[in-house]
Design an enzyme around this catalytic site. Structure first.
Site, PDB file in Angstrom:
ATOM      1  N   ASP A 124      -7.132 -12.210  20.461  1.00  0.00           N
ATOM      2  CA  ASP A 124      -7.339 -11.340  19.292  1.00  0.00           C
ATOM      3  C   ASP A 124      -8.830 -11.109  19.034  1.00  0.00           C
ATOM      4  O   ASP A 124      -9.217 -10.820  17.905  1.00  0.00           O
ATOM      5  CB  ASP A 124      -6.743 -11.946  18.012  1.00  0.00           C
ATOM      6  CG  ASP A 124      -5.254 -12.177  18.109  1.00  0.00           C
ATOM      7  OD1 ASP A 124      -4.614 -11.538  18.944  1.00  0.00           O
ATOM      8  OD2 ASP A 124      -4.737 -12.994  17.322  1.00  0.00           O
ATOM      9  N   CYS A 181      19.690  -4.420  19.738  1.00  0.00           N
ATOM     10  CA  CYS A 181      20.843  -4.788  18.900  1.00  0.00           C
ATOM     11  C   CYS A 181      20.636  -4.453  17.431  1.00  0.00           C
ATOM     12  O   CYS A 181      21.591  -4.461  16.649  1.00  0.00           O
ATOM     13  CB  CYS A 181      21.125  -6.286  19.050  1.00  0.00           C
ATOM     14  SG  CYS A 181      19.801  -7.322  18.372  1.00  0.00           S
ATOM     15  N   CYS A 184      16.619  -7.142  14.317  1.00  0.00           N
ATOM     16  CA  CYS A 184      15.277  -7.227  13.719  1.00  0.00           C
ATOM     17  C   CYS A 184      15.117  -6.199  12.594  1.00  0.00           C
ATOM     18  O   CYS A 184      14.571  -6.506  11.524  1.00  0.00           O
ATOM     19  CB  CYS A 184      14.205  -7.031  14.788  1.00  0.00           C
ATOM     20  SG  CYS A 184      14.468  -5.620  15.870  1.00  0.00           S
ATOM     21  N   CYS A 188      14.459  -6.975   8.495  1.00  0.00           N
ATOM     22  CA  CYS A 188      13.187  -6.622   7.844  1.00  0.00           C
ATOM     23  C   CYS A 188      13.464  -6.170   6.406  1.00  0.00           C
ATOM     24  O   CYS A 188      14.177  -5.196   6.189  1.00  0.00           O
ATOM     25  CB  CYS A 188      12.466  -5.515   8.616  1.00  0.00           C
ATOM     26  SG  CYS A 188      10.930  -5.023   7.801  1.00  0.00           S
ATOM     27  N   CYS A 204       4.388  -4.089   5.545  1.00  0.00           N
ATOM     28  CA  CYS A 204       4.747  -5.326   6.259  1.00  0.00           C
ATOM     29  C   CYS A 204       4.192  -6.543   5.493  1.00  0.00           C
ATOM     30  O   CYS A 204       2.982  -6.651   5.269  1.00  0.00           O
ATOM     31  CB  CYS A 204       4.191  -5.293   7.682  1.00  0.00           C
ATOM     32  SG  CYS A 204       4.398  -6.866   8.535  1.00  0.00           S
ATOM     33  N   CYS A 237       5.545 -13.607   7.259  1.00  0.00           N
ATOM     34  CA  CYS A 237       6.978 -13.288   7.214  1.00  0.00           C
ATOM     35  C   CYS A 237       7.416 -13.192   8.674  1.00  0.00           C
ATOM     36  O   CYS A 237       6.819 -12.458   9.435  1.00  0.00           O
ATOM     37  CB  CYS A 237       7.193 -11.944   6.535  1.00  0.00           C
ATOM     38  SG  CYS A 237       8.807 -11.189   6.862  1.00  0.00           S
ATOM     39  N   CYS A 240      11.590 -10.578  11.437  1.00  0.00           N
ATOM     40  CA  CYS A 240      11.910  -9.712  12.578  1.00  0.00           C
ATOM     41  C   CYS A 240      11.870 -10.470  13.907  1.00  0.00           C
ATOM     42  O   CYS A 240      12.427  -9.996  14.897  1.00  0.00           O
ATOM     43  CB  CYS A 240      10.992  -8.496  12.622  1.00  0.00           C
ATOM     44  SG  CYS A 240       9.245  -8.895  12.566  1.00  0.00           S
ATOM     45  N   CYS A 244      15.907 -12.388  16.049  1.00  0.00           N
ATOM     46  CA  CYS A 244      16.157 -11.872  17.406  1.00  0.00           C
ATOM     47  C   CYS A 244      17.042 -12.837  18.203  1.00  0.00           C
ATOM     48  O   CYS A 244      16.705 -14.013  18.360  1.00  0.00           O
ATOM     49  CB  CYS A 244      14.816 -11.673  18.116  1.00  0.00           C
ATOM     50  SG  CYS A 244      15.006 -11.060  19.797  1.00  0.00           S
TER      51      CYS A 244
HETATM   52  S1  SF4 Z   1      13.817  -7.209  19.446  1.00  0.00           S
HETATM   53 FE1  SF4 Z   1      15.494  -8.697  19.432  1.00  0.00          FE
HETATM   54  S2  SF4 Z   1      16.500  -8.361  17.445  1.00  0.00           S
HETATM   55 FE2  SF4 Z   1      15.263  -6.556  17.857  1.00  0.00          FE
HETATM   56  S3  SF4 Z   1      16.644  -5.104  18.844  1.00  0.00           S
HETATM   57 FE3  SF4 Z   1      15.581  -6.241  20.480  1.00  0.00          FE
HETATM   58  S4  SF4 Z   1      16.945  -7.943  20.959  1.00  0.00           S
HETATM   59 FE4  SF4 Z   1      17.631  -7.129  18.993  1.00  0.00          FE
HETATM   60  S1  SF4 Z   2       6.954  -9.417   9.437  1.00  0.00           S
HETATM   61 FE1  SF4 Z   2       8.626  -8.231  10.382  1.00  0.00          FE
HETATM   62  S2  SF4 Z   2      10.376  -8.538   9.010  1.00  0.00           S
HETATM   63 FE2  SF4 Z   2       8.566  -9.153   7.866  1.00  0.00          FE
HETATM   64  S3  SF4 Z   2       7.986  -7.305   6.733  1.00  0.00           S
HETATM   65 FE3  SF4 Z   2       6.780  -7.314   8.659  1.00  0.00          FE
HETATM   66  S4  SF4 Z   2       8.001  -6.074  10.082  1.00  0.00           S
HETATM   67 FE4  SF4 Z   2       9.362  -6.648   8.374  1.00  0.00          FE
END
Ligand code: SF4
Ligand code: SF4
Length: 307
Positions: A124, A181, A184, A188, A204, A237, A240, A244
C-alpha cells in the site's frame, strides 16, 4: 536466486501464495476500471488515487527497470474473534500493523537471498495496481466483493508486491471467477458494492471509519454511518468478505502475525484522549492509521445503549 528457491523462501516466511508476473503496462481494462471509478467519484476523499492514476500504468514509475512483479498474499483470518458484544473492530486490525509486519518479513527474505538491492517492497506504499498484478501472477482472482480471492483461502488476505529488476519466468495468470452468488452484496449494509466489483467508498463503512478524515458531511456517508452496522463500527467492516462462501479460515492460520490480546478486548474506554498516550499505547497497530481524532469520531457515533 532461482524462482522456485525464492518462492519457497517467501512461503516459508508466511505468505500463503506467491506468483511471478512479467512487468509491463497495466491492461486497458484495468485502466478503464480505475478511470470509471474515479470519474464516478467513488474514491471519495482519496484524492491521491486521482493524482497517482497515471503513475499506476507503468511500474517504471515505482522502480525504474522493473522486469518482474512478485505478488504475495498473506492470510489474516484470526484464530480468535473479539466478543460480539464489543463494538466492531475489523479483523485485519487484530495483530501488529500488517504494513510493518509484512515489510519486516520480506526484508529478511530479500537480504537472505542477496537480492534486496534489485527490489522494492510495496505494501500500500506505492502506486501499484495490486489486484491486477496478483491476477496476472496467478495467485487469485477478483471477487464480486472487490477483494482478491486466493483459491483455498478466500478473500481475507493482505496483498504485497516485490518489484524487481531481475527477470524471472512468469507464472500463468488466473482466469478463474468467483461464484457470483451475491452473498457479499446482500451482506453489505449500505449498498456500497458496485456491479463492476468496485466499491463506492462514499458509503463504505470501512472507508468512512478508517480512511476518511474529519466529520462525515456527505449525505451518503451520514446515511451509512447511521445504519446499525455503522453505529457498531469502532473501526472497519468486514461483512462483504466474511459473507463469502469461498472463505476458508482453517486453511489460513494467522501465525505470521498473531492477534494482540489488547486488540481482542479493546473497548472505547481504552482509547485515551491524550495524543501522546494514544500513540504510545497503540504504536505498531492499525489504530494509528485513522488517528485519535477520527477514532473519537467513530466512538461518538457508536450506539452504546446495548453494549
Ligand atoms: S465474492 Fe464471494 S460472496 Fe461475493 S459473489 Fe463472489 S463468491 Fe459470492
Ligand atoms: S466493508 Fe464491504 S460490506 Fe462493509 S460497507 Fe464496505 S463494501 Fe459494504
Amino acid at each position: 536466486m532461482n524462482r522456485e528457491g525464492l518462492r519457497a523462501a517467501l512461503l516459508e516466511a508466511g505468505a500463503a501464495a506467491v506468483g511471478f508476473a512479467t512487468a509491463g503496462p497495466v491492461s486497458e481494462d484495468e485502466d478503464l476500471r480505475l478511470r470509471g471509478w474515479l470519474a464516478s467519484e467513488h474514491h471519495a476523499g482519496m484524492a491521491w488515487m486521482e493524482r497517482h492514476a497515471d503513475l499506476r500504468r507503468n511500474l517504471d514509475n515505482v522502480l525504474p527497470g522493473t522486469k518482474t512483479v512478485i505478488s504475495l498474499a498473506f492470510p489474516y483470518a484470526p484464530e480468535r474473534e473479539r466478543p460480539s458484544d464489543l463494538p466492531y473492530l475489523s479483523r485485519y486490525a487484530y495483530g501488529t500493523d500488517y504494513h510493518e509486519a509484512i515489510r519486516s518479513l520480506l526484508t529478511v527474505v530479500l537480504e537472505q537471498t542477496n537480492i534486496s538491492s534489485s527490489c522494492r517492497i510495496c505494501i500500500d506504499s506505492a502506486p501499484v495496481s495490486e489486484r491486477f498484478w496478483a491476477i496476472r501472477a496467478g495467485i487469485g482472482y477478483r471477487g464480486d466483493n472487490g477483494a482478491l480471492i486466493v483459491p483455498g483461502i478466500g478473500p481475507e488476505v493482505f496483498l504485497a508486491e516485490i518489484l524487481t529488476t531481475i527477470e524471472f519466468e512468469p507464472d500463468s495468470p488466473s482466469n478463474a471467477e468467483c461464484l457470483h452468488c451475491g452473498a457479499c452484496r446482500r451482506a453489505c449494509p449500505t449498498g456500497a458494492l458496485q456491479p463492476d466489483s468496485t466499491i463506492d467508498c462514499r458509503r463504505c463503512i470501512s472507508y468512512l471509519t478508517i480512511e476518511h478524515s474529519g466529520p462525515w458531511t456527505d449525505p451518503d456517508a451520514i446515511a451509512a454511518m447511521h445504519t446499525v452496522a455503522g453505529r457498531n463500527s469502532l473501526l472497519g467492516c468486514d461483512r462483504c468478505v466474511t459473507a463469502c462462501p469461498l472463505r476458508n479460515d482453517t486453511s489460513s492460520p494467522y501465525t505470521w502475525n498473531p492477534p494482540l490480546p489488547a486488540m481482542l478486548a479493546l473497548t472505547p474506554s481504552d482509547i485515551p484522549a491524550q495524543q501522546s498516550e494514544f500513540k504510545r499505547r497503540f504504536a505498531h497497530t492499525a489504530l494509528l492509521r485513522p488517528g485519535l481524532q477520527n477514532l473519537l469520531r467513530n466512538i461518538a457515533n457508536l450506539d452504546l445503549r446495548s453494549k
